[in-house]
Design a protein around this motif. Structure first.
Motif, PDB file in Angstrom:
ATOM      1  N   ALA A 299       0.836  -1.206   0.000  1.00 20.01           N
ATOM      2  CA  ALA A 299       0.000   0.000   0.000  1.00 20.01           C
ATOM      3  C   ALA A 299       0.870   1.256   0.000  1.00 20.01           C
ATOM      4  N   PRO A 300       0.291   2.403  -0.398  1.00 21.71           N
ATOM      5  CA  PRO A 300       1.040   3.668  -0.367  1.00 21.71           C
ATOM      6  C   PRO A 300       1.523   3.965   1.050  1.00 21.71           C
ATOM      7  N   PRO A 301       2.634   4.663   1.197  1.00 22.66           N
ATOM      8  CA  PRO A 301       3.143   4.991   2.535  1.00 22.66           C
ATOM      9  C   PRO A 301       2.175   5.880   3.281  1.00 22.66           C
ATOM     10  N   PRO A 302       2.193   5.828   4.607  1.00 26.86           N
ATOM     11  CA  PRO A 302       1.299   6.677   5.398  1.00 26.86           C
ATOM     12  C   PRO A 302       1.731   8.135   5.337  1.00 26.86           C
ATOM     13  N   SER A 303       0.917   8.984   5.917  1.00 27.27           N
ATOM     14  CA  SER A 303       1.243  10.411   5.943  1.00 27.27           C
ATOM     15  C   SER A 303       2.488  10.660   6.788  1.00 27.27           C
ATOM     16  N   LEU A 304       3.134  11.771   6.544  1.00 26.62           N
ATOM     17  CA  LEU A 304       4.308  12.132   7.344  1.00 26.62           C
ATOM     18  C   LEU A 304       3.927  12.331   8.805  1.00 26.62           C
ATOM     19  N   SER A 305       2.701  12.801   9.049  1.00 24.89           N
ATOM     20  CA  SER A 305       2.246  13.000  10.426  1.00 24.89           C
ATOM     21  C   SER A 305       2.157  11.681  11.175  1.00 24.89           C
ATOM     22  N   ARG A 306       1.666  10.642  10.483  1.00 22.92           N
ATOM     23  CA  ARG A 306       1.582   9.344  11.166  1.00 22.92           C
ATOM     24  C   ARG A 306       2.970   8.772  11.418  1.00 22.92           C
ATOM     25  N   ILE A 307       3.872   8.952  10.471  1.00 27.93           N
ATOM     26  CA  ILE A 307       5.244   8.482  10.681  1.00 27.93           C
ATOM     27  C   ILE A 307       5.856   9.176  11.886  1.00 27.93           C
ATOM     28  N   LEU A 308       5.638  10.478  11.995  1.00 25.02           N
ATOM     29  CA  LEU A 308       6.159  11.218  13.144  1.00 25.02           C
ATOM     30  C   LEU A 308       5.519  10.719  14.430  1.00 25.02           C
ATOM     31  N   HIS A 309       4.220  10.428  14.383  1.00 26.22           N
ATOM     32  CA  HIS A 309       3.533   9.895  15.562  1.00 26.22           C
ATOM     33  C   HIS A 309       4.140   8.561  15.986  1.00 26.22           C
ATOM     34  N   LEU A 310       4.424   7.679  15.026  1.00 28.64           N
ATOM     35  CA  LEU A 310       5.062   6.404  15.339  1.00 28.64           C
ATOM     36  C   LEU A 310       6.422   6.623  16.003  1.00 28.64           C
ATOM     37  N   ALA A 311       7.187   7.556  15.452  1.00 21.18           N
ATOM     38  CA  ALA A 311       8.511   7.852  16.011  1.00 21.18           C
ATOM     39  C   ALA A 311       8.395   8.332  17.456  1.00 21.18           C
ATOM     40  N   GLN A 312       7.423   9.190  17.727  1.00 23.24           N
ATOM     41  CA  GLN A 312       7.235   9.693  19.082  1.00 23.24           C
ATOM     42  C   GLN A 312       6.812   8.581  20.032  1.00 23.24           C
ATOM     43  N   TYR A 413      20.750   3.354  19.782  1.00 19.86           N
ATOM     44  CA  TYR A 413      21.216   3.093  18.415  1.00 19.86           C
ATOM     45  C   TYR A 413      20.167   2.302  17.638  1.00 19.86           C
ATOM     46  N   ALA A 414      19.624   1.243  18.247  1.00 27.85           N
ATOM     47  CA  ALA A 414      18.605   0.428  17.577  1.00 27.85           C
ATOM     48  C   ALA A 414      17.379   1.261  17.236  1.00 27.85           C
ATOM     49  N   LEU A 415      16.997   2.158  18.140  1.00 30.44           N
ATOM     50  CA  LEU A 415      15.883   3.056  17.856  1.00 30.44           C
ATOM     51  C   LEU A 415      16.199   3.907  16.630  1.00 30.44           C
ATOM     52  N   GLY A 416      17.434   4.371  16.525  1.00 31.87           N
ATOM     53  CA  GLY A 416      17.823   5.186  15.377  1.00 31.87           C
ATOM     54  C   GLY A 416      17.645   4.459  14.058  1.00 31.87           C
ATOM     55  N   VAL A 417      17.988   3.157  14.033  1.00 29.74           N
ATOM     56  CA  VAL A 417      17.804   2.373  12.813  1.00 29.74           C
ATOM     57  C   VAL A 417      16.315   2.282  12.477  1.00 29.74           C
ATOM     58  N   CYS A 418      15.487   2.059  13.501  1.00 32.90           N
ATOM     59  CA  CYS A 418      14.035   1.975  13.282  1.00 32.90           C
ATOM     60  C   CYS A 418      13.477   3.319  12.803  1.00 32.90           C
ATOM     61  N   LEU A 419      13.949   4.410  13.373  1.00 28.79           N
ATOM     62  CA  LEU A 419      13.465   5.732  12.953  1.00 28.79           C
ATOM     63  C   LEU A 419      13.859   6.024  11.509  1.00 28.79           C
ATOM     64  N   LEU A 420      15.041   5.578  11.114  1.00 23.95           N
ATOM     65  CA  LEU A 420      15.455   5.729   9.719  1.00 23.95           C
ATOM     66  C   LEU A 420      14.552   4.906   8.807  1.00 23.95           C
ATOM     67  N   GLU A 421      14.259   3.698   9.227  1.00 25.76           N
ATOM     68  CA  GLU A 421      13.449   2.778   8.429  1.00 25.76           C
ATOM     69  C   GLU A 421      12.035   3.310   8.218  1.00 25.76           C
ATOM     70  N   ILE A 422      11.405   3.792   9.296  1.00 25.21           N
ATOM     71  CA  ILE A 422      10.036   4.294   9.136  1.00 25.21           C
ATOM     72  C   ILE A 422      10.030   5.663   8.465  1.00 25.21           C
ATOM     73  N   GLY A 423      11.104   6.435   8.643  1.00 24.37           N
ATOM     74  CA  GLY A 423      11.184   7.727   7.978  1.00 24.37           C
ATOM     75  C   GLY A 423      11.206   7.575   6.466  1.00 24.37           C
ATOM     76  N   LEU A 424      11.922   6.560   5.984  1.00 29.79           N
ATOM     77  CA  LEU A 424      11.968   6.267   4.548  1.00 29.79           C
ATOM     78  C   LEU A 424      10.820   5.360   4.130  1.00 29.79           C
ATOM     79  N   TRP A 425      10.138   4.795   5.124  1.00 31.06           N
ATOM     80  CA  TRP A 425       9.039   3.844   4.951  1.00 31.06           C
ATOM     81  C   TRP A 425       9.415   2.749   3.950  1.00 31.06           C
ATOM     82  N   THR A 426      10.455   2.023   4.336  1.00 35.20           N
ATOM     83  CA  THR A 426      10.917   0.869   3.578  1.00 35.20           C
ATOM     84  C   THR A 426      11.394  -0.173   4.569  1.00 35.20           C
ATOM     85  N   SER A 427      11.326  -1.432   4.202  1.00 30.14           N
ATOM     86  CA  SER A 427      11.748  -2.496   5.094  1.00 30.14           C
ATOM     87  C   SER A 427      13.192  -2.866   4.822  1.00 30.14           C
TER      88      SER A 427
END
Length: 514
Positions: A299-312, A413-427
């Motif tokens: 599916a299309p990536p979510p909104s930037l707002s939702r990505i930011l919400h996930l990060a928070q 550090y592990a959180l940083g990798v996850c934040l990068l992953e969801i920021g680019l919204w790719t696995s």
């Protein structure tokens, strides 16, 4: 700390209390007169009740604060004062006043404005409290329990009991510091929770277990800790029980962690030897999904707002795991569980600002406690060669024979990798990318690749501020990191790490507007 900074915290806390009480008094002017806003007003009063308790407590603790703590407190209290002042001024413009300047009702033509104003204030206070809670709990947890006992508890309803910050902190403080008994019931009967009936959640070792039937059916999340990860099974049992007690007294909305129902213990057939310990977690809503499954959807990536919400949400979870004196050791999309939004939220239909709000998007929680440990104890420096796990580990923690014992900065550090992953919204842990990294090299080169990826691709997707947060996480252990100070981050003092994390990651994410 300087006397001036402590006095400034007190003065700003007093200012917030005055503006907050004035705002609540003004809202009470219309309470009951307009049933459409009744639920929103109740939510506002509930938020303010918790906030006022925290402010009064922090006011009395201000003289004991370290400089970094006091600076963060001042920053957040200034923000709250601005929110309360602006909300009060707006409300005064629509309130009719009688003799003596007391409010008598709402100007008819301004009623629509009133509803929007109240909803916006609720959202802003909720978002502020989400930022403030980690700093408050971290500061209070490191101080003597006598300061907690000195704060009188206010009468409260049964619904409010779990979210009373002083009560929660008092119980948590006693568990963490060993000054409370073990009366918190955590052991569950395996006959009531038959783990063999649990169904797997996609892309995760976490399982779903349903009890009951029909409308009385309840579903729980099961997170399993294998005792083979410990040399001493009794240590595994003790750690699991300590974590379960802490997670049983918390408020999920505040901590970003699910409330633990208890533990189910499995034994080697025919013996009393523990083989596994299962954490049983309550679910806030149905339809849980792993973040990995979301990232893999076409599916299309979510909104930037939702990505930011996930990060928070993730930053909050990591912060409170550390506040509870544990390190997680297994932060990756497979251990992050997301839920759809709660349509019954009092402000779920409200309009929101450009920043993400917890009522707009479903929550995310961190599970995967199969390798956690108490921060005060060390485990064997054992690892594995699994690429899907090593991808989220710092170079000093990768491979079968790791170089360093796991500490709080490794979680960051592990959180940083996850934040990068969801920021680019790719696995990252799927497809040709993972295979290429595995075949080429691990360790430092992978870290360098992730840092370069963040610098090159993340700004165009999530902006400079988000990129800076990710880079802070990925480089937090670097000796030349002047922002996080790699040498300080290696300090065993979890308080230092916690303060830096809150300031450089959690608060920084909260300040981003999209």
């Amino acid at each position: 700390m300087s006397v001036e900074l402590g006095l400034a915290v007190v003065a700003t806390a007093d200012l917030c209390l005055r503006w907050g009480e004035k705002l609540i008094d003004l809202y009470r002017t219309v309470k009951g007169a307009h049933h459409e806003v009744e639920d929103i007003l109740l939510r506002l009063e509930s938020i303010w009740k918790k906030t006022s308790v925290q402010l009064r407590f922090m006011r009395g603790l201000s003289a004991k604060l370290e400089v970094d703590h006091a600076r963060i407190q001042q920053q957040l209290l200034d923000k709250l004062a601005g929110t309360l002042t602006a909300a009060t001024v707006k409300l005064e413009s629509v309130i009719k006043t009688g003799p003596g300047g007391h409010g008598t009702g709402v100007k008819a033509v301004k009623y629509a404005f009133l509803k929007d104003s109240i909803r916006r204030t609720v959202d802003e206070l909720r978002d502020w409290q989400s930022e403030y809670d980690p700093t408050w709990f971290l500061v209070v947890l490191i101080h003597d329990k006598l300061t907690l006992d000195a704060v009188p508890e206010q009468p409260q309803t049964s619904q409010e009991a779990g979210s009373n910050p002083v009560r929660v902190m008092s119980r948590l403080h006693g568990i963490v510091h060993g000054t409370t008994d073990n009366s918190i019931h955590i052991n569950l009967d395996s006959k009531d929770f038959d783990i063999s009936n649990a169904a797997a959640l996609n892309y995760s070792t976490i399982k779903l277990l349903s009890r009951g039937s029909g409308s009385s059916t309840k579903t729980f999340l099961i997170d399993t800790l294998s005792c083979s990860n410990y040399v001493d099974a009794s240590k595994a049992k003790r750690d699991a029980e300590d974590l379960a007690r802490r997670l049983k007294v918390i408020d999920p909305e505040t901590f970003g962690l699910l409330r633990c129902q208890g533990l189910v213990k499995s034994r080697v057939p025919g013996t009393r030897e523990l083989s596994a310990i299962h954490f049983v977690f309550r679910m806030p809503s149905p339809s849980p999904t792993t973040l990995r499954e979301e990232l893999l959807r076409p599916a299309p990536p979510p909104s930037l707002s939702r990505i930011l919400h996930l990060a928070q949400c993730l930053a909050k979870s990591v912060s409170f795991i550390h506040v509870c004196d544990f390190v997680h050791k297994n932060i990756r999309p497979e251990t992050i569980i997301t839920f759809p939004p709660d349509d019954t939220s009092p402000s779920s239909s409200s309009s929101h600002s450009s920043s993400s709000s917890s009522s707009s998007y479903g929550p995310a929680y961190l599970l995967g406690f199969d390798g956690f440990r108490d921060v005060n104890y060390q485990t064997l420096k054992a690892g594995d060669a699994a690429p899907e796990r090593n991808l989220y580990r710092h170079p000093s923690r990768q491979g079968v024979s790791v170089q360093a014992a796991h500490a709080m900065p490794h979680d960051i550090y592990a959180l940083g990798v996850c934040l990068l992953e969801i920021g680019l919204w790719t696995s990252f842990a799927a497809g040709p990318a993972l295979g290429r990294w595995v075949s080429e090299s691990w360790g430092q080169k992978v870290k360098e690749y992730l840092v370069a990826l963040a610098r090159e691709r993340l700004p165009g997707r999530m902006g400079d501020r988000y990129t800076t947060v990710v880079l802070h996480c990925l480089t937090c252990l670097d000796a030349d990191n002047t922002i996080f100070d790699g040498e300080t981050m290696r300090d065993e003092d979890g308080v230092v790490v916690g303060v830096r994390f809150i300031e450089k990651v959690q608060l920084a994410l909260g300040e981003i507007s999209l």
